[in-house]
Design an enzyme around this catalytic site. Structure first.
Site, PDB file in Angstrom:
ATOM      1  NE  ARG A  20      12.299  16.509  35.496  1.00  0.00           N
ATOM      2  CZ  ARG A  20      11.708  15.334  35.237  1.00  0.00           C
ATOM      3  NH1 ARG A  20      10.547  15.298  34.628  1.00  0.00           N
ATOM      4  NH2 ARG A  20      12.293  14.213  35.591  1.00  0.00           N
ATOM      5  CG  HIS A  47      16.780  13.000  34.415  1.00  0.00           C
ATOM      6  ND1 HIS A  47      16.956  13.260  35.747  1.00  0.00           N
ATOM      7  CD2 HIS A  47      15.597  12.356  34.312  1.00  0.00           C
ATOM      8  CE1 HIS A  47      15.915  12.789  36.430  1.00  0.00           C
ATOM      9  NE2 HIS A  47      15.075  12.242  35.577  1.00  0.00           N
ATOM     10  NE  ARG A 106       8.043   6.988  36.134  1.00  0.00           N
ATOM     11  CZ  ARG A 106       7.892   5.683  35.948  1.00  0.00           C
ATOM     12  NH1 ARG A 106       8.894   4.872  36.166  1.00  0.00           N
ATOM     13  NH2 ARG A 106       6.767   5.198  35.540  1.00  0.00           N
ATOM     14  CB  THR A 107      11.531  12.611  38.762  1.00  0.00           C
ATOM     15  OG1 THR A 107      11.660  11.833  37.573  1.00  0.00           O
ATOM     16  CG2 THR A 107      12.891  13.139  39.153  1.00  0.00           C
ATOM     17  CE  LYS A 119      -1.001  33.835  42.878  1.00  0.00           C
ATOM     18  NZ  LYS A 119      -0.635  33.834  44.305  1.00  0.00           N
TER      19      LYS A 119
END
Lengths: 308, 437
Positions: free
Chosen positions: A105, A133, A55-56, A83
């Site tokens: 994020r 946030h 959603r973000t 990796k």
């Protein structure tokens, strides 16, 4: 405007208000037939997501595209990150590709702060660990202003897992800046010790949701992860819902005008009853819509001002 | 150590002119055959190397009971040689190397390897510390007597980095080492209270959204271990005390006659948790940086002697282990080259030169059983000494430190006091502020 948006505390009252006002202007776009503005044409925005958050990410992607930016989605899964590439090397790679802004994020608190030291472009914190946030707090503030006409003086109850919530930290900070009065409601195990002292003088806490609801203009429910009960924060999901969940009976204790907010994704039946989530008081869908406008405003203000 | 540490070649003689032992009246010191041969004014000796020590303070060689030299296993972060050089430049003549290497120093073979690496480097006496439990896993006792009987003559045992959590195992370890006058140096941390912890649990952690390491996690173990040591009549040493509450428990235990000693690190005496703001992991350390109140309690306890010694917990880490997210970074800071300057900064007024010699040389040598070290400068004493310019100020530059790693939290700070020369058994390891090898 500020260089990066790492924390809600980066915004003073004037800047925060500018973001909200800009978002309101940009929201008018959504009602037009052609939803795109040419403002960020030729600019590159990278969505650097180390956590799954459909959603973000989609919200930031839509925001950047409506401003005509080129968008690159870089997710930790299936990239060089899996990796073992370090955040710094990834940052230098993005820098070399000419990213004008990086939306990050990350599960580690402070990762956006580190990133901002390593790249020249703008950094937007889209959620870092249990820290902040900030665009969620901006879209929440926008939604409050839209529904209730103001923010200053509003009584806002934030209910749930404050200890682990970046949404709560950013909201406490931004709402204090904008003059709202916040009460945090949670079982004592989910409130950090000394949080009033740590986060501000006007902040109040309570363990009693029923007592707080009649005095609230806004009640914001935080997602509570069921795994927390394995760490002894509370005995069971059922007990949590009984004490701190918002059901229809409890909702009736709210003043007539009060709204119910949730940042999503919801645990229906845990912190919020399905009837409440779907009620007229609920702003859950508005919050999603407003998220795009607010993120457009943030990208516009961080990137729009400077010449390419 | 003394037997194994006999130098390979005959010492050159040195005549130190005009030094001030413990800051007192200036005098000359003649060093011959690894010992202090003469003390007095106007000394001369044909063929002796002359060291002009006008205005310099002479201290007994400093002793650090708590360093991580990373060898064997993490030679990319530090080696015994590079760590020894850092130690000598910091004024140290003996360091105790913690056993959390790879493999862990939990057997006679590994402690002897570390001992020999120290002798090869020849810059400082490297005294290995043995692990308390096999692999530092906290499950069964390592062969402590075998390490005590080895060429390394281990007397200090620690699982540092980890706490000996099992109270029965801790009791047994405390008892067992009585047979050879050993001491258990405990890293006091109740790990069930620090799962996932990233910094001190307090206001700054709340703001930064980092999981907290509560002071009580340290204090509960110090209290438990003090009671265990009292019960079995053994010696306990508490590593890197970081909290005011820990200080109070130690004070009370000492008042009851418990055989407990304690150390504080320079970083816990100077820095607090506000340094974590900005998320630079150079400030991440275990136990974490605490608050102003803890810092004040530690300084007072150091002045009073409740904290017996300063130990650096010198913990080199590679750039990759520090230039990353806070949560992914390894805890630990460099300390050897800055320790004396920081103690001068925070404790000189309370301790004076004699007190600094006590906290950084005599007492650590006594606790660690290093009989060759920690002696005041007297005729016949081993010539372990350091010469300090008390008026110099220097700015810490992480790139010019001798350690292989760069993780100093003091970069850019200007600190008082500069080590000009260090002598180990009469041989200069540092002259004119530079390592001799």
């Amino acid at each position: 405007m500020i260089r990066h948006l790492l924390s809600a505390a980066d915004l003073d009252v004037d800047r925060a208000t500018l973001v909200l006002d800009t978002a309101a202007e940009l929201a008018n776009l959504a009602s037009q037939e052609v939803k795109k503005l040419p403002t960020l044409r030729g600019r590159t925005v990278v969505n650097l997501f180390y956590e799954d958050s459909t959603r973000t990410r989609i919200s930031f992607e839509a925001a950047a595209k409506r401003l005509s930016a080129d968008v690159i989605n870089f997710s930790a899964r299936g990239s060089s990150v899996s990796k073992g590439e370090s955040l710094k090397d990834t940052a230098l790679t993005l820098q070399a590709m000419g990213a004008d802004a990086v939306v990050i994020r990350h599960p580690a608190s402070g990762a956006p702060h580190r990133l901002a030291e390593w790249i020249d472009g703008r950094v937007v914190n889209a959620g870092d660990g249990t820290h902040e946030h900030p665009t969620q707090a901006l879209l929440d503030a926008y939604t409050m202003r839209e529904r209730l006409g103001r923010i200053a003086g509003l009584r806002v109850a934030i209910v749930g897992d404050v200890l682990h919530s970046r949404v709560a930290r950013s909201n406490v900070s931004l709402l204090a800046t904008l003059g709202a009065r916040v009460t945090l409601v949670a079982p004592p195990t989910l409130l950090p010790l000394g949080i009033e002292r740590a986060l501000g003088a006007r902040l109040r806490t309570s363990f009693d949701l029923d007592a707080v609801l009649p005095e609230s203009d806004v009640v914001m429910l935080l997602r509570v992860q069921r795994e927390r009960m394995n760490e002894a924060f509370f005995p069971s999901a059922r007990e949590y819902a009984r004490c701190y969940g918002l059901d229809t009976a409890r909702m009736r204790r709210l003043p007539q005008h009060a709204i119910v907010m949730h940042p999503g994704p919801m645990n229906r039946g845990m912190e919020i009853a399905p009837d409440v989530a779907d009620s007229a008081r609920s702003t859950v869908v508005d919050q999603v819509t407003n998220g795009v406008s607010v993120r457009m405003a943030v990208l516009y203000l961080l990137l729009g001002g400077s010449a390419k | 150590m003394s037997a194994a540490g006999v130098p390979r070649k005959r010492n050159h003689d040195f005549l130190i002119k005009g030094a001030r032992p413990l800051g007192r009246e200036s005098t000359d010191l003649l060093i011959r055959d690894g010992v202090i041969a003469e003390i007095g004014s106007g000394l001369s000796s044909a063929g002796a190397g002359i060291v002009d020590a006008d205005g310099l303070v002479a201290l007994p060689g400093l002793v650090d009971m708590h360093v991580h030299l990373r060898e064997p296993g993490r030679e990319d972060a530090e080696t015994v040689e590079t760590g020894s050089r850092a130690a000598a430049l910091g004024g140290f003549t003996a360091v105790c190397a913690m056993p959390n290497t790879s493999p862990v120093a939990d057997s006679a073979g590994v402690v002897e390897q570390v001992l020999h690496l120290g002798l090869q480097a020849g810059l400082v006496d490297v005294q290995p510390i043995g692990a308390v439990t096999v692999g530092q896993a906290g499950e069964r006792l390592a062969e402590l007597a075998a390490m005590a009987d080895s060429a390394a003559r281990v007397r200090v045992f620690s699982d540092d980095g980890y706490c000996v959590a099992d109270p029965r195992l801790m009791r047994r370890a405390l008892e067992y080492v009585k047979a050879f006058d050993g001491v258990i140096a405990q890293h006091a941390e109740e790990a069930r209270l620090t799962a996932g912890a990233q910094m001190h649990e307090g206001d700054v952690a709340v703001r930064l959204g980092l999981p907290g390491w509560p002071s009580v996690a340290e204090e509960t173990i110090i209290a438990r271990d003090a009671l265990l040591a009292e019960h079995v009549g053994s010696r306990l040493h508490v590593c890197h005390v970081s909290t005011a509450g820990g200080v109070e428990i130690i004070r009370q235990a000492k008042a009851r006659g418990v055989r407990i000693t304690a150390e504080a690190t320079p970083h816990h005496l100077l820095l607090t948790d506000v340094r974590a703001t900005g998320y630079d992991p150079v400030f991440k350390v275990s136990p974490p940086l605490r608050t102003d109140a803890d810092l004040a309690a530690l300084r007072a306890a150091l002045a009073e002697g409740v904290i017996d010694i300063v130990a650096t917990d010198h913990a080199p880490h590679t750039v990759e282990d520090k230039e990353c997210e806070w949560a992914q970074a390894r805890p630990g800071m460099l300390g050897l080259e800055t320790a004396l300057s920081i103690v001068l900064e925070v404790a000189f007024d309370a301790l004076g030169w004699d007190g600094i010699a006590e906290r950084m040389s005599r007492a650590p040598a006594r606790i660690a059983g290093l009989s060759d070290h920690g002696h005041d400068l007297a005729v016949g004493a081993p010539a372990h000494l350091t010469l300090v310019d008390p008026t110099a100020r220097w700015t810490v530059d992480s790139t010019s430190l001798a350690s292989k790693s760069r993780n100093t939290p003091y970069a850019g700070m200007t600190l008082p006091g500069r080590v000009v020369a260090t002598f180990l058994r009469g041989e200069p390891t540092v002259l004119d502020g530079k390592a001799t090898r």
